[in-house]
Design an enzyme around this catalytic site. Structure first.
Site, PDB file in Angstrom:
ATOM      1  N   HIS A 153     -10.650   2.772  -3.396  1.00  0.00           N
ATOM      2  CA  HIS A 153     -10.785   1.993  -4.636  1.00  0.00           C
ATOM      3  C   HIS A 153     -10.887   0.510  -4.323  1.00  0.00           C
ATOM      4  O   HIS A 153     -10.659   0.103  -3.184  1.00  0.00           O
ATOM      5  CB  HIS A 153      -9.573   2.220  -5.569  1.00  0.00           C
ATOM      6  N   HIS A 198      -5.997   5.787  -9.750  1.00  0.00           N
ATOM      7  CA  HIS A 198      -7.048   4.801 -10.048  1.00  0.00           C
ATOM      8  C   HIS A 198      -8.204   4.936  -9.071  1.00  0.00           C
ATOM      9  O   HIS A 198      -8.027   5.281  -7.913  1.00  0.00           O
ATOM     10  CB  HIS A 198      -6.518   3.366 -10.080  1.00  0.00           C
ATOM     11  N   HIS A 213      -8.882  -6.642  -3.260  1.00  0.00           N
ATOM     12  CA  HIS A 213      -8.876  -5.811  -2.066  1.00  0.00           C
ATOM     13  C   HIS A 213      -9.763  -4.578  -2.180  1.00  0.00           C
ATOM     14  O   HIS A 213     -10.066  -4.122  -3.274  1.00  0.00           O
ATOM     15  CB  HIS A 213      -7.453  -5.382  -1.684  1.00  0.00           C
ATOM     16  N   HIS A 245       4.158   0.735  -4.383  1.00  0.00           N
ATOM     17  CA  HIS A 245       3.904   0.235  -5.729  1.00  0.00           C
ATOM     18  C   HIS A 245       4.671   1.086  -6.739  1.00  0.00           C
ATOM     19  O   HIS A 245       4.706   2.312  -6.593  1.00  0.00           O
ATOM     20  CB  HIS A 245       2.428   0.370  -6.101  1.00  0.00           C
ATOM     21  N   TYR A 254      -0.830  -4.148   3.032  1.00  0.00           N
ATOM     22  CA  TYR A 254      -1.979  -5.027   2.803  1.00  0.00           C
ATOM     23  C   TYR A 254      -2.120  -6.004   3.961  1.00  0.00           C
ATOM     24  O   TYR A 254      -1.127  -6.517   4.478  1.00  0.00           O
ATOM     25  CB  TYR A 254      -1.797  -5.856   1.538  1.00  0.00           C
ATOM     26  N   GLU A 264      -6.376  -2.849   1.923  1.00  0.00           N
ATOM     27  CA  GLU A 264      -5.162  -2.052   1.755  1.00  0.00           C
ATOM     28  C   GLU A 264      -5.395  -0.705   2.443  1.00  0.00           C
ATOM     29  O   GLU A 264      -6.500  -0.164   2.389  1.00  0.00           O
ATOM     30  CB  GLU A 264      -4.905  -1.805   0.263  1.00  0.00           C
TER      31      GLU A 264
END
Ligand code: M3P
Ligand code: FE
Length: 306
Positions: A153, A198, A213, A245, A254, A264
């Site tokens: 992503h 996501h 990112h 997260h 990261y 990431e």
């Protein structure tokens, strides 16, 4: 919803200041496979567990950042259907001819309300270094470096977050999985076209077209620790992590490529099924939402974009 229409992130084209250090980073440290170098200078790479010919394109330029991210549609008919829906929404859609990138079919290209360029395509040649399909071993050659399995992503920064949600949910058939709210509107939104938490995300930011990112999926939390070891061993600029997260529940680290683009690598994250309730974070809980362990914001993580 079965997986039809727009099915997944397909690729990202990233600008780098110098190609050779960038290749040492993406190929040798992150473990991507170099697929080809073309006459125009672009270099094509893929992760070891992807069927398609490539998923990362590096272009040498004066300024770092993202040229575009491209999503793959299930069929050519879907591609035409979404191009029409985007035009009906009022955005200009440009057709990019097949083979503008080697092995890629025609694409449709348009600008998002945040100023980012997004492309859609249906066809990409298969890689001869993809996952095996006959009596398939777990991989054809042993994963190297961080063992990034796939491009997963992007997180993008820009204005018009409310419009982004309307565009992705009403025009592109994505679903909003999670968001961070504030009295002035949503600060961050996480959108999926699949069962991932996501496939793309946006954070409110005054300047358009900013890149936070590009993210790559790892198999285990152990691999996130291994990535941290490689980051120190090869003097890669660390941003933050290993951590988790609260949003998406991903276990993550990261770091920056030599041009200052953030990457990431992560594992985990919940499974989202269509119709699941939206998860909402209040802005007062943003520390935990972003970094669940330290529960503290980090100015560099929030502020540095390319
Ligand atoms: C992720 C992720 C921010 C949250 C980022 C989350 C910047 O990158 O992969 O879950 O608020
Ligand atoms: Fe991410």
């Amino acid at each position: 919803m079965a997986m039809t229409g727009i099915i997944r992130p397909g690729m990202v084209q990233i600008r780098v200041l110098e190609m050779e250090p960038a290749l040492r980073h993406y190929r040798d440290v992150m473990g991507l496979i170099e697929v080809s170098r073309e006459a125009d200078g672009r270099v094509y790479l893929k992760c070891f567990d992807e069927f398609d010919r490539h998923s990362v394109v590096l272009r040498e330029a004066e300024e770092a950042g993202m040229d575009y991210m491209a999503f793959k549609t299930a069929t050519e008919a879907d591609l035409d259907r979404y191009a029409q829906r985007i035009r009906d929404f009022g955005a200009e859609v440009e057709e990019v001819p097949a083979d503008e990138q080697p092995g890629v079919g025609r694409r449709f290209s348009f600008l998002l309300p945040t100023g980012h360029r997004l492309d859609l395509f249906a066809e990409m040649a298969l890689s001869d270094q993809g996952p095996l399909t006959e009596n398939p071993h777990i991989w054809s050659s042993e994963p190297r470096g961080m063992r990034a399995t796939r491009f997963d992503h992007c997180l993008l920064y820009g204005p018009a977050i409310a419009e982004i949600v309307v565009f992705f949910t009403q025009v592109l058939d994505f679903e909003l999985t999670e968001k961070v709210t504030s009295p002035e509107g949503d600060i961050a939104v996480f959108l999926t076209c699949s069962t991932k938490a996501h496939d793309i995300a946006f954070v409110r930011h005054p300047e358009p077209n900013k890149f936070h990112h590009a993210s790559f999926y790892l198999l285990t939390w152990e691999d996130v620790g291994h990535a941290a070891d490689l980051i120190s061993r090869h003097d890669v600029a660390l941003d933050i992590g290993p951590t988790r997260h609260g949003i998406t529940r991903g276990q993550t680290i990261y770091f920056f490529d030599p041009s200052g683009n953030r990457n990431e690598v992560f594992t985990g994250g919940y499974t989202y099924y269509p119709g699941d309730p939206l998860r909402v974070w209040d802005h007062t809980q943003i520390g935990k939402a972003i970094f669940y362990h330290t529960r503290e914001l980090n100015e560099r993580f929030l502020g540095v974009v390319t």
